[in-house]
Motif scaffolding. Structure first.
Motif, PDB file in Angstrom:
ATOM      1  N   MET A 130       0.848  -1.181   0.000  1.00 21.20           N
ATOM      2  CA  MET A 130       0.000   0.000   0.000  1.00 21.20           C
ATOM      3  C   MET A 130       0.891   1.242   0.000  1.00 21.20           C
ATOM      4  N   SER A 131       0.626   2.148  -0.906  1.00 25.71           N
ATOM      5  CA  SER A 131       1.419   3.368  -1.015  1.00 25.71           C
ATOM      6  C   SER A 131       0.835   4.470  -0.150  1.00 25.71           C
ATOM      7  N   ARG A 132       1.725   5.281   0.402  1.00 24.69           N
ATOM      8  CA  ARG A 132       1.290   6.454   1.160  1.00 24.69           C
ATOM      9  C   ARG A 132       1.413   7.709   0.314  1.00 24.69           C
ATOM     10  N   LEU A 133       1.437   7.528  -1.013  1.00 23.90           N
ATOM     11  CA  LEU A 133       1.565   8.654  -1.933  1.00 23.90           C
ATOM     12  C   LEU A 133       0.351   8.725  -2.856  1.00 23.90           C
ATOM     13  N   LEU A 134       0.041   9.934  -3.280  1.00 21.13           N
ATOM     14  CA  LEU A 134      -0.966  10.160  -4.305  1.00 21.13           C
ATOM     15  C   LEU A 134      -0.241  10.360  -5.630  1.00 21.13           C
ATOM     16  N   SER A 135      -0.850   9.967  -6.738  1.00 20.94           N
ATOM     17  CA  SER A 135      -0.261  10.151  -8.066  1.00 20.94           C
ATOM     18  C   SER A 135      -1.311  10.696  -9.018  1.00 20.94           C
ATOM     19  N   TYR A 136      -0.873  11.660  -9.838  1.00 21.97           N
ATOM     20  CA  TYR A 136      -1.768  12.268 -10.823  1.00 21.97           C
ATOM     21  C   TYR A 136      -0.926  13.006 -11.844  1.00 21.97           C
ATOM     22  N   LYS A 137      -1.135  12.708 -13.119  1.00 26.75           N
ATOM     23  CA  LYS A 137      -0.423  13.372 -14.215  1.00 26.75           C
ATOM     24  C   LYS A 137       1.093  13.370 -13.991  1.00 26.75           C
ATOM     25  N   ASN A 138       1.630  12.264 -13.557  1.00 22.97           N
ATOM     26  CA  ASN A 138       3.069  12.067 -13.333  1.00 22.97           C
ATOM     27  C   ASN A 138       3.618  12.854 -12.143  1.00 22.97           C
ATOM     28  N   TYR A 139       2.754  13.403 -11.306  1.00 20.50           N
ATOM     29  CA  TYR A 139       3.170  14.081 -10.083  1.00 20.50           C
ATOM     30  C   TYR A 139       2.777  13.200  -8.892  1.00 20.50           C
ATOM     31  N   ASN A 140       3.588  13.243  -7.853  1.00 20.71           N
ATOM     32  CA  ASN A 140       3.334  12.472  -6.640  1.00 20.71           C
ATOM     33  C   ASN A 140       3.249  13.413  -5.456  1.00 20.71           C
ATOM     34  N   GLY A 141       2.403  13.034  -4.503  1.00 19.35           N
ATOM     35  CA  GLY A 141       2.242  13.866  -3.320  1.00 19.35           C
ATOM     36  C   GLY A 141       2.113  13.023  -2.063  1.00 19.35           C
ATOM     37  N   THR A 142       2.478  13.626  -0.962  1.00 16.85           N
ATOM     38  CA  THR A 142       2.433  12.952   0.331  1.00 16.85           C
ATOM     39  C   THR A 142       1.025  12.977   0.912  1.00 16.85           C
ATOM     40  N   VAL A 143       0.808  12.120   1.896  1.00 16.12           N
ATOM     41  CA  VAL A 143      -0.438  12.097   2.663  1.00 16.12           C
ATOM     42  C   VAL A 143      -0.052  12.168   4.134  1.00 16.12           C
ATOM     43  N   GLU A 144      -0.479  13.225   4.805  1.00 20.67           N
ATOM     44  CA  GLU A 144      -0.168  13.431   6.226  1.00 20.67           C
ATOM     45  C   GLU A 144      -1.470  13.686   6.973  1.00 20.67           C
ATOM     46  N   TYR A 145      -1.410  13.525   8.281  1.00 21.57           N
ATOM     47  CA  TYR A 145      -2.578  13.794   9.117  1.00 21.57           C
ATOM     48  C   TYR A 145      -2.194  14.789  10.206  1.00 21.57           C
ATOM     49  N   SER A 146      -3.008  15.823  10.377  1.00 17.70           N
ATOM     50  CA  SER A 146      -2.811  16.795  11.441  1.00 17.70           C
ATOM     51  C   SER A 146      -3.817  16.519  12.548  1.00 17.70           C
ATOM     52  N   SER A 147      -3.312  16.079  13.701  1.00 20.63           N
ATOM     53  CA  SER A 147      -4.225  15.836  14.819  1.00 20.63           C
ATOM     54  C   SER A 147      -4.724  17.159  15.398  1.00 20.63           C
ATOM     55  N   ASP A 148      -3.943  18.223  15.271  1.00 19.84           N
ATOM     56  CA  ASP A 148      -4.381  19.538  15.757  1.00 19.84           C
ATOM     57  C   ASP A 148      -5.586  20.047  14.964  1.00 19.84           C
ATOM     58  N   ASP A 149      -5.497  19.931  13.631  1.00 16.96           N
ATOM     59  CA  ASP A 149      -6.566  20.430  12.763  1.00 16.96           C
ATOM     60  C   ASP A 149      -7.569  19.338  12.376  1.00 16.96           C
ATOM     61  N   GLU A 150      -7.250  18.105  12.711  1.00 15.34           N
ATOM     62  CA  GLU A 150      -8.076  16.958  12.357  1.00 15.34           C
ATOM     63  C   GLU A 150      -8.390  16.932  10.859  1.00 15.34           C
ATOM     64  N   CYS A 151      -7.325  17.060  10.053  1.00 12.87           N
ATOM     65  CA  CYS A 151      -7.503  16.999   8.610  1.00 12.87           C
ATOM     66  C   CYS A 151      -6.303  16.314   7.980  1.00 12.87           C
ATOM     67  N   LEU A 152      -6.491  15.906   6.749  1.00 13.86           N
ATOM     68  CA  LEU A 152      -5.420  15.337   5.939  1.00 13.86           C
ATOM     69  C   LEU A 152      -4.812  16.456   5.110  1.00 13.86           C
ATOM     70  N   PHE A 153      -3.517  16.357   4.851  1.00 10.50           N
ATOM     71  CA  PHE A 153      -2.849  17.357   4.027  1.00 10.50           C
ATOM     72  C   PHE A 153      -1.643  16.716   3.364  1.00 10.50           C
ATOM     73  N   GLY A 154      -1.055  17.427   2.433  1.00  7.10           N
ATOM     74  CA  GLY A 154       0.143  16.919   1.770  1.00  7.10           C
ATOM     75  C   GLY A 154       0.747  17.953   0.867  1.00  7.10           C
ATOM     76  N   LYS A 155       1.867  17.563   0.244  1.00 10.99           N
ATOM     77  CA  LYS A 155       2.521  18.426  -0.731  1.00 10.99           C
ATOM     78  C   LYS A 155       3.106  17.563  -1.837  1.00 10.99           C
ATOM     79  N   VAL A 156       3.241  18.161  -3.009  1.00  6.96           N
ATOM     80  CA  VAL A 156       3.821  17.478  -4.157  1.00  6.96           C
ATOM     81  C   VAL A 156       5.311  17.347  -3.916  1.00  6.96           C
ATOM     82  N   ILE A 157       5.853  16.174  -4.195  1.00  7.83           N
ATOM     83  CA  ILE A 157       7.274  15.919  -4.010  1.00  7.83           C
ATOM     84  C   ILE A 157       7.964  15.755  -5.363  1.00  7.83           C
ATOM     85  N   GLY A 158       9.265  15.969  -5.365  1.00  4.05           N
ATOM     86  CA  GLY A 158      10.048  15.781  -6.586  1.00  4.05           C
ATOM     87  C   GLY A 158      10.198  17.031  -7.431  1.00  4.05           C
TER      88      GLY A 158
END
Length: 112
Positions: free
Chosen positions: A1-29
């Motif tokens: 199971m990957s912890r990355l998102l992929s779209y149009k040859n771009y990859n992004g992280t998946v993180e969880y903020s317990s303070d904000d109770e939301c998911l977030f990420g940024k494009v890597i590479g």
């Protein structure tokens, strides 16, 4: 199971903020900062794809080429002894240092 998102040859992280109770990420590479967030996996994926589309549209409007993730060139710092060993290996095999390093990396990541 990957912890990355992929779209149009771009990859992004998946993180969880317990303070904000939301998911977030940024494009890597790439050097540009492209971030996204959502309250569910579905929302996160949608915002990720929207962020990529907006980045590509902005580049097009400005007449700039979008950054290409993982261009195939990077610098690696290793010990002088390991550098010597891989250089000698390449010479003995009649290949380039780049090819020897690519072979070594391929042998590690071939299952990914």
């Amino acid at each position: 199971m990957s912890r990355l998102l992929s779209y149009k040859n771009y990859n992004g992280t998946v993180e969880y903020s317990s303070d904000d109770e939301c998911l977030f990420g940024k494009v890597i590479g790439i050097k540009s900062l492209i971030s996204y967030e959502g309250n569910s996996v579905e929302e996160l994926k949608k915002d990720f794809e929207n962020a990529i589309n907006e980045y590509l549209d902005d580049c097009k409007e400005r007449g700039e080429c979008p950054e290409i993730p993982y261009k195939g060139s990077f610098n690696v710092r290793i010990s002088p002894e390991l550098h010597k060993k891989i250089a000698l290996y390449a010479i003995e095999k009649g290949t380039s240092l780049n090819s020897a390093v690519e072979e070594a990396i391929s042998s590690i990541v071939h299952t990914i």
